[in-house]
Write a protein that holds these residues in place. Structure first.
Motif, PDB file in Angstrom:
ATOM      1  N   UNK A 104       1.138  -0.855  -0.031  1.00 55.02           N
ATOM      2  CA  UNK A 104      -0.382  -0.134  -0.074  1.00 55.02           C
ATOM      3  C   UNK A 104       1.015   1.286   0.138  1.00 55.02           C
ATOM      4  N   UNK A 105       0.017   2.471  -0.747  1.00 60.04           N
ATOM      5  CA  UNK A 105       1.109   3.509  -0.652  1.00 60.04           C
ATOM      6  C   UNK A 105       2.245   3.606  -0.901  1.00 60.04           C
ATOM      7  N   UNK A 106       2.430   3.252  -2.157  1.00 57.89           N
ATOM      8  CA  UNK A 106       3.764   3.375  -2.943  1.00 57.89           C
ATOM      9  C   UNK A 106       4.834   2.485  -2.239  1.00 57.89           C
ATOM     10  N   UNK A 107       6.112   3.461  -2.663  1.00 56.84           N
ATOM     11  CA  UNK A 107       7.188   2.442  -2.405  1.00 56.84           C
ATOM     12  C   UNK A 107       7.959   3.114  -2.251  1.00 56.84           C
ATOM     13  N   UNK A 108       8.220   4.167  -1.275  1.00 57.00           N
ATOM     14  CA  UNK A 108       8.819   4.353  -0.188  1.00 57.00           C
ATOM     15  C   UNK A 108      10.079   5.381  -0.802  1.00 57.00           C
ATOM     16  N   UNK A 109      10.331   5.549  -1.874  1.00 57.74           N
ATOM     17  CA  UNK A 109      11.015   6.114  -2.629  1.00 57.74           C
ATOM     18  C   UNK A 109      10.839   7.672  -3.322  1.00 57.74           C
ATOM     19  N   UNK A 110       9.908   8.385  -3.215  1.00 59.14           N
ATOM     20  CA  UNK A 110      10.213   9.307  -3.280  1.00 59.14           C
ATOM     21  C   UNK A 110      10.923  10.767  -2.763  1.00 59.14           C
ATOM     22  N   UNK A 111      11.251  10.720  -1.141  1.00 59.04           N
ATOM     23  CA  UNK A 111      11.959  11.176  -0.578  1.00 59.04           C
ATOM     24  C   UNK A 111      13.105  11.326  -1.373  1.00 59.04           C
ATOM     25  N   UNK A 112      14.056  10.010  -0.668  1.00 59.89           N
ATOM     26  CA  UNK A 112      15.481   9.664  -1.952  1.00 59.89           C
ATOM     27  C   UNK A 112      15.185  10.639  -3.181  1.00 59.89           C
ATOM     28  N   UNK A 113      14.548  10.402  -4.271  1.00 59.11           N
ATOM     29  CA  UNK A 113      14.145  10.978  -5.279  1.00 59.11           C
ATOM     30  C   UNK A 113      14.815  11.925  -5.193  1.00 59.11           C
ATOM     31  N   UNK A 114      14.019  12.944  -4.475  1.00 58.08           N
ATOM     32  CA  UNK A 114      14.123  14.294  -3.466  1.00 58.08           C
ATOM     33  C   UNK A 114      15.705  14.738  -3.469  1.00 58.08           C
ATOM     34  N   UNK A 115      15.564  13.629  -3.171  1.00 59.78           N
ATOM     35  CA  UNK A 115      17.102  14.621  -2.539  1.00 59.78           C
ATOM     36  C   UNK A 115      18.612  13.671  -3.798  1.00 59.78           C
ATOM     37  N   UNK A 116      17.828  13.006  -4.573  1.00 59.47           N
ATOM     38  CA  UNK A 116      19.216  12.515  -5.725  1.00 59.47           C
ATOM     39  C   UNK A 116      19.417  13.407  -6.604  1.00 59.47           C
ATOM     40  N   UNK A 117      18.094  14.080  -7.015  1.00 62.84           N
ATOM     41  CA  UNK A 117      17.682  15.371  -7.418  1.00 62.84           C
ATOM     42  C   UNK A 117      18.147  16.485  -7.718  1.00 62.84           C
ATOM     43  N   UNK A 118      18.052  17.342  -6.230  1.00 62.51           N
ATOM     44  CA  UNK A 118      18.912  17.883  -5.526  1.00 62.51           C
ATOM     45  C   UNK A 118      20.093  17.946  -5.348  1.00 62.51           C
ATOM     46  N   UNK A 119      20.483  16.871  -5.120  1.00 68.15           N
ATOM     47  CA  UNK A 119      22.479  16.836  -5.147  1.00 68.15           C
ATOM     48  C   UNK A 119      23.040  17.189  -6.681  1.00 68.15           C
ATOM     49  N   UNK A 120      22.045  16.806  -7.280  1.00 69.41           N
ATOM     50  CA  UNK A 120      22.915  16.280  -8.565  1.00 69.41           C
ATOM     51  C   UNK A 120      22.430  17.989  -9.233  1.00 69.41           C
ATOM     52  N   UNK A 121      22.237  18.634  -8.987  1.00 72.00           N
ATOM     53  CA  UNK A 121      21.651  20.314  -9.058  1.00 72.00           C
ATOM     54  C   UNK A 121      22.655  21.197  -8.501  1.00 72.00           C
ATOM     55  N   UNK A 122      22.979  20.569  -7.550  1.00 76.39           N
ATOM     56  CA  UNK A 122      24.034  21.368  -6.202  1.00 76.39           C
ATOM     57  C   UNK A 122      23.965  22.035  -4.914  1.00 76.39           C
ATOM     58  N   UNK A 123      22.443  21.780  -4.957  1.00 76.05           N
ATOM     59  CA  UNK A 123      21.305  22.301  -3.699  1.00 76.05           C
ATOM     60  C   UNK A 123      21.233  21.221  -2.474  1.00 76.05           C
ATOM     61  N   UNK A 124      20.528  21.727  -2.227  1.00 72.74           N
ATOM     62  CA  UNK A 124      20.846  20.382  -0.588  1.00 72.74           C
ATOM     63  C   UNK A 124      19.089  20.635   0.584  1.00 72.74           C
ATOM     64  N   UNK A 125      19.104  18.840   0.181  1.00 78.02           N
ATOM     65  CA  UNK A 125      17.339  18.924   1.663  1.00 78.02           C
ATOM     66  C   UNK A 125      17.572  18.380   2.312  1.00 78.02           C
ATOM     67  N   UNK A 126      16.559  18.956   3.450  1.00 74.62           N
ATOM     68  CA  UNK A 126      16.557  19.000   4.658  1.00 74.62           C
ATOM     69  C   UNK A 126      15.683  18.573   5.384  1.00 74.62           C
ATOM     70  N   UNK A 127      15.123  17.690   6.183  1.00 74.64           N
ATOM     71  CA  UNK A 127      13.813  18.030   6.895  1.00 74.64           C
ATOM     72  C   UNK A 127      14.144  18.818   8.923  1.00 74.64           C
ATOM     73  N   UNK A 128      12.949  18.860   9.505  1.00 83.29           N
ATOM     74  CA  UNK A 128      12.988  19.073  10.549  1.00 83.29           C
ATOM     75  C   UNK A 128      11.479  19.124  11.124  1.00 83.29           C
ATOM     76  N   UNK A 129      11.304  18.642  12.385  1.00 82.81           N
ATOM     77  CA  UNK A 129      10.122  18.585  12.689  1.00 82.81           C
ATOM     78  C   UNK A 129      10.785  18.096  14.097  1.00 82.81           C
ATOM     79  N   UNK A 130       8.891  18.207  14.792  1.00 82.79           N
ATOM     80  CA  UNK A 130       8.427  18.346  16.672  1.00 82.79           C
ATOM     81  C   UNK A 130       7.645  17.618  16.767  1.00 82.79           C
ATOM     82  N   UNK A 131       7.761  16.612  17.385  1.00 87.38           N
ATOM     83  CA  UNK A 131       6.987  15.143  16.842  1.00 87.38           C
ATOM     84  C   UNK A 131       5.625  16.239  17.804  1.00 87.38           C
TER      85      UNK A 131
END
Length: 75
Positions: free
Chosen positions: A35-62
């Motif tokens: 169910x609900x996809x493969x769990x690749x979405x954020x990995x792909x976002x990070x990889x494409x961002x890195x290729x273009x010289x950018x950064x991907x980050x996450x911040x959270x408060x439970x």
């Protein structure tokens, strides 16, 4: 350019945030691969961002939510 996406969900722990961009990682173990996809979405976002010289980050408060941010250099 910076783009942020924020939610007001359950948030993520430090351990979950450190793995958020890992391939196939699911913070919610109750979800199965059928169910609900493969769990690749954020990995792909990070990889494409890195290729273009950018950064991907996450911040959270439970209990308050999570913010995912990508920053790309100006060309």
């Amino acid at each position: 350019m910076t783009v942020s996406v924020r939610d007001e969900g359950i948030g993520m722990s430090e351990a979950e945030m450190s793995r958020a961009f890992d391939r196939f990682y699911r913070a919610d173990e109750a979800r199965s691969r059928t169910t609900d996809g493969t769990g690749l979405g954020l990995s792909i976002v990070k990889e494409v961002t890195d290729i273009h010289g950018g950064t991907a980050s996450v911040s959270s408060i439970p209990g308050e939510g999570t913010v995912f941010t990508i920053t790309l250099p100006h060309l």
